[in-house]
Write a protein that holds these residues in place. Structure first.
Motif, PDB file in Angstrom:
ATOM      1  N   ASP A 200     -18.459  45.782 -22.309  1.00  0.00           N
ATOM      2  CA  ASP A 200     -17.685  44.641 -22.907  1.00  0.00           C
ATOM      3  C   ASP A 200     -17.437  45.155 -24.263  1.00  0.00           C
ATOM      4  O   ASP A 200     -18.210  44.874 -24.989  1.00  0.00           O
ATOM      5  CB  ASP A 200     -18.145  43.360 -22.670  1.00  0.00           C
ATOM      6  N   ARG A 201     -16.188  45.862 -24.691  1.00  0.00           N
ATOM      7  CA  ARG A 201     -15.965  46.132 -25.769  1.00  0.00           C
ATOM      8  C   ARG A 201     -14.438  46.376 -26.045  1.00  0.00           C
ATOM      9  O   ARG A 201     -13.744  46.593 -25.083  1.00  0.00           O
ATOM     10  CB  ARG A 201     -16.580  47.572 -26.286  1.00  0.00           C
ATOM     11  N   PRO A 202     -14.031  46.194 -27.034  1.00  0.00           N
ATOM     12  CA  PRO A 202     -12.549  46.675 -27.572  1.00  0.00           C
ATOM     13  C   PRO A 202     -12.110  47.864 -27.019  1.00  0.00           C
ATOM     14  O   PRO A 202     -12.798  48.951 -27.212  1.00  0.00           O
ATOM     15  CB  PRO A 202     -12.345  46.131 -28.922  1.00  0.00           C
ATOM     16  N   LEU A 203     -10.708  47.943 -26.767  1.00  0.00           N
ATOM     17  CA  LEU A 203     -10.045  49.346 -26.366  1.00  0.00           C
ATOM     18  C   LEU A 203      -9.907  50.113 -27.710  1.00  0.00           C
ATOM     19  O   LEU A 203      -9.341  49.639 -28.712  1.00  0.00           O
ATOM     20  CB  LEU A 203      -8.783  49.196 -25.837  1.00  0.00           C
ATOM     21  N   SER A 204     -10.282  51.621 -27.841  1.00  0.00           N
ATOM     22  CA  SER A 204     -10.362  52.210 -29.120  1.00  0.00           C
ATOM     23  C   SER A 204      -8.843  52.965 -28.992  1.00  0.00           C
ATOM     24  O   SER A 204      -8.033  53.050 -27.824  1.00  0.00           O
ATOM     25  CB  SER A 204     -11.326  53.472 -29.075  1.00  0.00           C
TER      26      SER A 204
END
Length: 283
Positions: A200-204
């Protein structure tokens, strides 16, 4: 000139087979079989010495049989060998055995005994043809002034020959033997693992959003490869050699000597020696 041969067998059946084999192996010679059932006058016509007739009478009582044959002088040894091969053995030995058993040797009619069975035995009684010759121990009288008779002086000579005989055989042959063997080898294997883990992380910024992408990985592994090579490790061969050696052959030879008994002059009888024979040749 003919001679007679009389062979004894411990049972009549063996004697009959011996007479049959004699006719088959020595053509022209026929043997006549006598046993306890034979007529006594026929047995008397064989002209056997009294002591032999007594022993044969006991042999007939024990079930024995006799083969009697007229034999040409030159074939006597051949006939004797054929009878011995058919089971005939020495009658003197049988007589000695019977006496040990208690037989007294009393005379009995040659053709009046019963029958039985036994093994095999013989004594050969050798005679001569009718005419001027006489049996052993008899004296031949000369008749008219020109009558003549002679005694041959016989001598054996040793002759040595050679013959090839086999002493065994050596053979070499090859055959295949299978033997299990094993070796150890280290093999490498590659495996592809698929892992799926929640994040669960932002798109780089480096990651394409909603674009197609394919990743491939190939699994590889090493496997054992067997190769065989045939090699010559030894040779086995045959080789023949020959050698010669000198061997001394020993035997005995016989000769006859003639003793001249001349009662017309004084002196003891003497035996003709080889030196006398040489002097006689020189005269």
């Amino acid at each position: 000139m003919t001679r007679t041969i009389t062979a004894y067998f411990d049972d009549v059946q063996t004697a009959e087979r011996a007479a049959h084999d004699l006719a088959r192996h020595v053509p022209g010679v026929r043997g006549e079989v006598f046993d306890a059932r034979s007529d006594s006058s026929r047995m008397a016509g064989l002209g056997l010495p009294d002591e032999d007739a007594v022993v044969l009478s006991e042999g007939f009582r024990r079930g024995g049989g006799v083969v009697h044959a007229e034999v040409p002088d030159g074939r006597f040894e051949e006939v004797a060998a054929a009878l011995e091969n058919s089971g005939a053995v020495d009658l003197d030995e049988r007589e000695a055995a019977w006496r040990k058993e208690g037989w007294s040797g009393a005379a009995a009619p040659v053709a009046a005994a019963g029958t039985a069975t036994g093994a095999a035995a013989t004594r050969t009684a050798m005679g001569t043809s009718a005419g001027a010759t006489t049996g052993q121990g008899q004296v031949q009288q000369l008749g008219a002034a020109n009558d003549e008779a002679s005694i041959p002086v016989i001598e054996e000579r040793l002759r040595v020959g050679k013959r090839e005989v086999g002493h065994g055989r050596v053979r070499i042959r090859s055959y295949v033997v299978e033997t299990p063997v094993q070796e150890q080898v280290t093999l490498r294997e590659e495996h592809v693992q698929v892992e799926r883990r929640p994040v669960d992380r932002p798109l780089s910024g480096t990651e394409a959003a909603f674009g197609e992408r394919t990743i491939e990985a190939t699994e590889r592994a090493e496997e054992a490869v067997i190769a065989k090579e045939a090699r010559v490790t030894e040779e086995v061969s045959l080789r023949k050699t020959a050698e010669e050696h000198t061997e001394t052959v020993r035997d005995t030879v016989r000769h006859t000597e003639v003793e001249v008994d001349d009662d017309r002059k004084t002196g003891a009888a003497r035996t003709a020696t080889p030196a006398d024979k040489e002097r006689a040749r020189d005269i």
